[in-house]
Scaffold this active site. Structure first.
Site, short mmCIF file in Angstrom:
data_model
loop_
_atom_site.label_atom_id
_atom_site.label_comp_id
_atom_site.label_asym_id
_atom_site.label_seq_id
_atom_site.Cartn_x
_atom_site.Cartn_y
_atom_site.Cartn_z
N LYS A 1 -13.25 -5.07 11.58
CA LYS A 1 -13.97 -4.09 10.78
C LYS A 1 -15.37 -3.82 11.36
CE LYS A 1 -11.28 -5.32 6.74
NZ LYS A 1 -11.18 -6.29 5.62
N GLU B 1 -10.49 5.94 5.91
CA GLU B 1 -11.33 5.28 4.90
C GLU B 1 -10.80 3.91 4.49
OE1 GLU B 1 -14.33 4.74 3.58
OE2 GLU B 1 -14.49 6.88 3.14
N VAL C 1 -6.28 20.74 -3.27
CA VAL C 1 -6.04 21.07 -1.86
C VAL C 1 -5.85 22.57 -1.67
CG1 VAL C 1 -4.33 20.83 -0.01
CG2 VAL C 1 -5.11 18.81 -1.26
N ILE D 1 -13.59 1.05 -0.88
CA ILE D 1 -14.99 1.47 -0.88
C ILE D 1 -15.17 2.67 0.02
CG2 ILE D 1 -17.37 0.76 -0.51
CD1 ILE D 1 -16.47 -2.11 -0.62
N LYS E 1 -6.58 -1.25 10.47
CA LYS E 1 -7.83 -1.71 11.08
C LYS E 1 -7.61 -2.35 12.45
CE LYS E 1 -7.77 -6.02 8.49
NZ LYS E 1 -6.84 -5.72 7.38
N VAL F 1 -11.56 0.19 6.53
CA VAL F 1 -12.77 -0.65 6.42
C VAL F 1 -13.09 -0.80 4.95
CG1 VAL F 1 -15.15 -0.96 7.14
CG2 VAL F 1 -13.65 0.51 8.47
N GLY G 1 -11.38 -1.47 2.29
CA GLY G 1 -10.42 -1.02 1.27
C GLY G 1 -10.83 0.23 0.52
N VAL H 1 0.83 -1.20 0.00
CA VAL H 1 0.00 0.00 0.00
C VAL H 1 0.87 1.26 0.00
CG1 VAL H 1 -1.74 1.31 1.27
CG2 VAL H 1 -1.91 -1.18 1.14
#
Lengths: 436, 436
Positions: free
Chosen positions: B209, B133, B39, B140, B109, B136, B138, B20
């Site tokens: 989760k 985000e 931003v 989504i 998590k 939980v 990934g 990641v």
């Protein structure tokens, strides 16, 4: 951290008091303590602008808040919620609100589809927010995820079931074998379709949402005039039955794509493979399927209409813009909108499923295949089945041809050439295949 | 509007450089102009903390950024992205970052399920954001929709397919009739399951989760120790086949509910009706189904794992927290966390489908029905079918009983009483039915 003196209350003006407006007023009142905790300031509903302040209202509405002077109401507000609908006077009032330094939350899809970028630009200039979660797919959080959660990603394609009426109608046709007219009548009886269903069945409502989704997903300016549109009125019970035989369901899709030719948005009925997540979206539900470079495939599902669901989306937006005001600013900027070219509808790359009535004699399939090949279109699958009563007394068969991906223009030319063949009695249907 | 002097650049520290982290670093670099526009300040990656700075890395990583001194890196950062995983040193580093005034984005998590509210509370005290985000489901977007889009609504229930490995395994059992062990082996070969699949198949990952989702949905403190947990190891090919015969599919669900007894979170395999949107979630995909008072039913679907999808979710969070820093503040406050009571698992109200082997003789169904009624449980449906080879040589039949909703404790007592009947040869399976 820098600290900005936070206001103790924010003045909220509501424009419109129909089904959605009534629910918004109720939620603002019922949830006021909770909202204040989340925002960091109380949200004070200072007035509700209506056309006729004397007209009957839901008993939950405090009549002292009603006014027919929307302009004065807007001028004194920190946050303006617009749920009146229509282009005018909504546009003028919202631009006035923005110019006066108010943040804006709107559920007005017609206005955003026609002139959204004017509002967004004005808001960026004024340093205020325009939020519009309720304008696309009702209660489904789609605007915020696309604009914020995917802010570090690149969206390639959006496929949406964004009109509940047509989805209900197509679902009834598929599950109960109804004809289109009967399914529309049933939807009207159940309140899922209006007395005049044109805006839904002809795809105008979906086209407005497609324009908003395309603008949002690709950071550009797409209006409803840029959206090619075809409704569901030509979809027959036979189309629906054949779709099932080939492992598909028919859905009215809003499709937004970015390609080298530019950005395109189109609305039309399409065959969706039964395994695709959109195929399982039943009844009057909506769903938006997003393909992004890093995130992959995402889908957002829920109720696309109704007073309470739409009000829920409005309130979520109100909390966000209110929180930004407490901080003294606005959310992630949208000022880098580019004006990308709009790709012509003919440049779309898609797949066709063509159902043809042919004379039932040897060699017909070979002739048709030859014509398809001459147009540089590749066939994925062919099915043949007898037709019980032929079109003109001659023994006939159904030929169902599914192509691989090809440019829209090549596919249209192919269908015209097939129709010219002697052995072809008629083109029974032409449907695009999406989601595969 | 109040104007806060905006920083020209924000210093971003990355903790961890695995699958990641590598993707996050790549996106920060590839999208830097776009991110700066959204931003309102450039995002400058100032360092990547790793355990071994000399270890081999993906060639896209600028080795000059690598450091093994995570504390110094954190101390100089405006935004800290944590993708190292595990409880320590992640917790200490994030609390240090928060105390130093940095905003935090984490995909961890395990840490959030064990001690999330400590981080949220520290962040509220310090006036900075904690966004998570990616922790939980990934890629989504589920945290932002729940926390922001539904900020004016009340969530009643969350049903999630939040573990891709077990969903893949159950899907393979359903579509190909595989036994559990064979499906797990296949998932391992395809990289969907780890060499030691315990955390997935025993439901530990889903329970973590569930704790985060319950905390988020109900604004309270739920840890993984509060989650009742049952994995999929007892699910047989026969259970899956029987599920289909009764119009269901078996899914491992994370279920979060608020009731008068308090808040509950549980993970267990459940029968989901084929028509339910969760039933169509195939392969290694995840989905979270939310029932809210005003919005109604919502579902969020997408990839629950993988480097690029998870990195996309991390970047969306980075844009939000960065934008809040440009404004000089933080997002909607979460400081009104209440400590709601945790409802005991026995207080859950659910439905059972019980599959029993019974002697194939008249009156057995009546006996079983009598026992069920004595426990004040109501039967929705009964099916009988012969068993080919009986358990003990006596001719036997399958009896499948589906109940209406009843308290977990009554259902458990009912099953025990059924097992005691002379005519009952054995309880073959007990599965809860959800989503109906």
């Amino acid at each position: 951290m820098a600290t900005v003196p936070a206001p103790s209350a924010l003045r909220v003006a509501l424009l419109g008091c129909g089904v959605v407006g009534t629910q918004v007023a109720r939620l603002l009142s019922d949830q006021s303590d909770d909202l204040a905790a989340r925002v960091g300031a109380r949200l004070e509903l200072v007035g509700i602008a209506v056309r006729d302040a004397a007209a009957p209202r839901d008993p939950s509405i405090d009549r002292a808040l009603l006014t027919d002077d929307a302009e004065t109401l807007v001028d004194g507000a920190d946050i303006v919620i617009e749920v009146m609908g229509g282009i005018e006077p909504a546009r003028t009032l919202l631009l006035r609100a923005i110019a006066g330094g108010a943040s804006v939350v709107t559920a007005n899809k017609a206005l955003l589809a026609e002139d959204g970028p004017t509002l967004y630009h004005a808001a960026d200039e004024a340093g205020v927010d325009v939020y519009y979660e309720a304008a696309v797919a009702g209660a489904i959080p789609i605007v915020r995820p696309v604009r914020e959660s995917l802010a570090g990603d690149t969206i390639q394609r959006v496929l949406g079931i964004v009109n509940g009426t047509t989805n209900y109608v197509l679902d009834q046709m598929a599950t109960h074998g109804l004809a289109l007219d009967d399914a529309v009548r049933q939807a009207q009886e159940l309140g899922f379709a209006e007395a005049d269903p044109t805006a839904d069945v002809e795809g105008y409502d979906a086209a407005a949402k497609a324009a908003i989704l395309a603008s949002l997903a690709f950071h550009t300016r797409v209006t409803i005039d840029d959206v090619s549109r075809e409704g569901i009125t030509s979809v027959t019970a036979e189309d629906v039955a054949w779709a099932r035989q080939t492992g598909h369901v028919i859905k009215l899709l809003a499709i937004c794509e970015a390609s080298e030719a530019g950005v395109s948005a189109r609305v039309h009925p399409a065959l969706v493979p039964e395994q695709h997540p959109l195929a399982g979206v039943r009844g009057a539900f909506n769903a938006v399927f997003v393909e992004a470079e890093a995130a992959g495939e995402l889908m957002f599902y829920g109720r696309g209409a109704g007073g309470a669901p739409t009000a829920s989306a409005v309130l979520g937006d109100v909390v966000s813009v209110a929180r930004h005001r407490v901080l003294g600013g606005k959310g992630p900027a949208e000022s880098h909108y580019a004006q990308l070219p709009i790709a012509p509808a003919s440049s779309a790359v898609t797949r066709y499923q063509v159902r043809i009535a042919v004379s039932d004699r040897p060699g017909v399939l070979a002739q048709v295949a030859q014509v398809v090949a001459e147009h540089s279109v590749s066939i994925e699958a062919v099915r043949q089945a007898p037709i019980e009563s032929s079109l003109d007394g001659v023994t006939a068969a159904h030929l169902v041809i599914t192509t691989h991906h090809a440019p829209e223009s090549a596919l249209a030319g192919t269908v015209a050439a097939i129709a010219d063949l002697d052995a072809v009695q008629g083109i029974l249907s032409v449907l695009r295949v999406e989601g595969s």
